[in-house]
Scaffold this active site. Sequence first.
Site, PDB file in Angstrom:
ATOM      1  N   TYR A  28     -63.131   6.579  22.480  1.00 38.77           N
ATOM      2  CA  TYR A  28     -63.594   6.070  21.178  1.00 38.77           C
ATOM      3  C   TYR A  28     -62.615   6.466  20.083  1.00 38.77           C
ATOM      4  O   TYR A  28     -62.030   7.560  20.129  1.00 38.77           O
ATOM      5  CB  TYR A  28     -64.959   6.671  20.831  1.00 38.77           C
ATOM      6  CG  TYR A  28     -66.102   6.062  21.594  1.00 38.77           C
ATOM      7  CD1 TYR A  28     -66.735   4.919  21.137  1.00 38.77           C
ATOM      8  CD2 TYR A  28     -66.542   6.640  22.775  1.00 38.77           C
ATOM      9  CE1 TYR A  28     -67.791   4.357  21.841  1.00 38.77           C
ATOM     10  CE2 TYR A  28     -67.584   6.085  23.489  1.00 38.77           C
ATOM     11  CZ  TYR A  28     -68.205   4.946  23.013  1.00 38.77           C
ATOM     12  OH  TYR A  28     -69.238   4.395  23.717  1.00 38.77           O
ATOM     13  N   TYR A  67     -66.253   6.206  30.922  1.00 44.04           N
ATOM     14  CA  TYR A  67     -65.666   7.465  30.414  1.00 44.04           C
ATOM     15  C   TYR A  67     -66.537   8.658  30.813  1.00 44.04           C
ATOM     16  O   TYR A  67     -67.741   8.511  31.040  1.00 44.04           O
ATOM     17  CB  TYR A  67     -65.489   7.409  28.891  1.00 44.04           C
ATOM     18  CG  TYR A  67     -66.750   7.188  28.079  1.00 44.04           C
ATOM     19  CD1 TYR A  67     -67.616   8.249  27.797  1.00 44.04           C
ATOM     20  CD2 TYR A  67     -67.060   5.945  27.581  1.00 44.04           C
ATOM     21  CE1 TYR A  67     -68.762   8.064  27.036  1.00 44.04           C
ATOM     22  CE2 TYR A  67     -68.203   5.735  26.819  1.00 44.04           C
ATOM     23  CZ  TYR A  67     -69.041   6.794  26.546  1.00 44.04           C
ATOM     24  OH  TYR A  67     -70.174   6.590  25.805  1.00 44.04           O
ATOM     25  N   ARG A  75     -70.113   7.679  32.235  1.00 44.68           N
ATOM     26  CA  ARG A  75     -70.835   6.521  31.689  1.00 44.68           C
ATOM     27  C   ARG A  75     -70.145   5.248  32.166  1.00 44.68           C
ATOM     28  O   ARG A  75     -68.924   5.140  32.089  1.00 44.68           O
ATOM     29  CB  ARG A  75     -70.820   6.526  30.150  1.00 44.68           C
ATOM     30  CG  ARG A  75     -71.489   7.673  29.418  1.00 44.68           C
ATOM     31  CD  ARG A  75     -73.021   7.681  29.440  1.00 44.68           C
ATOM     32  NE  ARG A  75     -73.705   6.430  29.605  1.00 44.68           N
ATOM     33  CZ  ARG A  75     -74.048   5.592  28.612  1.00 44.68           C
ATOM     34  NH1 ARG A  75     -73.769   5.872  27.375  1.00 44.68           N
ATOM     35  NH2 ARG A  75     -74.696   4.468  28.871  1.00 44.68           N
ATOM     36  N   HIS A  78     -69.686   0.043  28.641  1.00 52.70           N
ATOM     37  CA  HIS A  78     -70.813  -0.478  27.868  1.00 52.70           C
ATOM     38  C   HIS A  78     -70.372  -0.704  26.428  1.00 52.70           C
ATOM     39  O   HIS A  78     -69.373  -0.133  25.979  1.00 52.70           O
ATOM     40  CB  HIS A  78     -72.009   0.491  27.899  1.00 52.70           C
ATOM     41  CG  HIS A  78     -71.667   1.846  27.370  1.00 52.70           C
ATOM     42  ND1 HIS A  78     -71.088   2.821  28.139  1.00 52.70           N
ATOM     43  CD2 HIS A  78     -71.781   2.383  26.128  1.00 52.70           C
ATOM     44  CE1 HIS A  78     -70.870   3.891  27.413  1.00 52.70           C
ATOM     45  NE2 HIS A  78     -71.272   3.666  26.168  1.00 52.70           N
ATOM     46  N   HIS A  80     -72.097  -0.539  22.586  1.00 53.34           N
ATOM     47  CA  HIS A  80     -73.265  -0.145  21.798  1.00 53.34           C
ATOM     48  C   HIS A  80     -73.555  -1.212  20.749  1.00 53.34           C
ATOM     49  O   HIS A  80     -72.629  -1.789  20.170  1.00 53.34           O
ATOM     50  CB  HIS A  80     -72.992   1.167  21.055  1.00 53.34           C
ATOM     51  CG  HIS A  80     -72.789   2.347  21.949  1.00 53.34           C
ATOM     52  ND1 HIS A  80     -73.821   3.192  22.288  1.00 53.34           N
ATOM     53  CD2 HIS A  80     -71.691   2.828  22.564  1.00 53.34           C
ATOM     54  CE1 HIS A  80     -73.338   4.151  23.077  1.00 53.34           C
ATOM     55  NE2 HIS A  80     -72.057   3.955  23.255  1.00 53.34           N
TER      56      HIS A  80
HETATM   57 FE   LIG Z   1     -70.828   4.954  24.605  1.00 55.05          FE
END
Ligand SMILES: [Fe+2]
Length: 144
Positions: A28, A67, A75, A78, A80
């Site tokens: 991120y 990640y 995870r 995806h 969000h």
């Molecule tokens: Fe996430």
Amino acid sequence: MGKVLNLAGEPVRNATVEVWQANAHGRYTHPSDTNPAPLDPNFEGSAVLKTDSDGRYRFKTIKPAAYPAGPNLIRPAHIHMQVTGRQDRLVTQMYFAGDPYNATDPFLNSAGRKELLITKLLDPTSEFEPDSKIVGFDIVLYKG
Ligand SMILES: [Fe+2]
């Protein structure tokens, strides 16, 4: 792309759709992300959209990567989303069919109907770049 609808199937116009995601390396663009995977200087990773008069939203992005999110948790890929209508707000995540981490993800597997959160990458229609993929993801806000 998709539509924001209320429970009666009516479009929710002018809803705010906030999207955020990791980059193609699973990182991120946020100071609290401790994943050592590379940042992408050409990818911001978030956007704020508004639905149109038919309740439609659409954005172009890259497919995020899975990640690490803890010592024993990866995870799955995806995106969000936080969707705000006039009366209701929904925070959710959109997943991709075939991701090997979908089966063990505690967030995805806590959903009542997780199959509704898992999307398929489809070949593009002629209005899109030929090497792109398209995903349909409709979102229902209870009253809109
Ligand atoms: Fe996430």
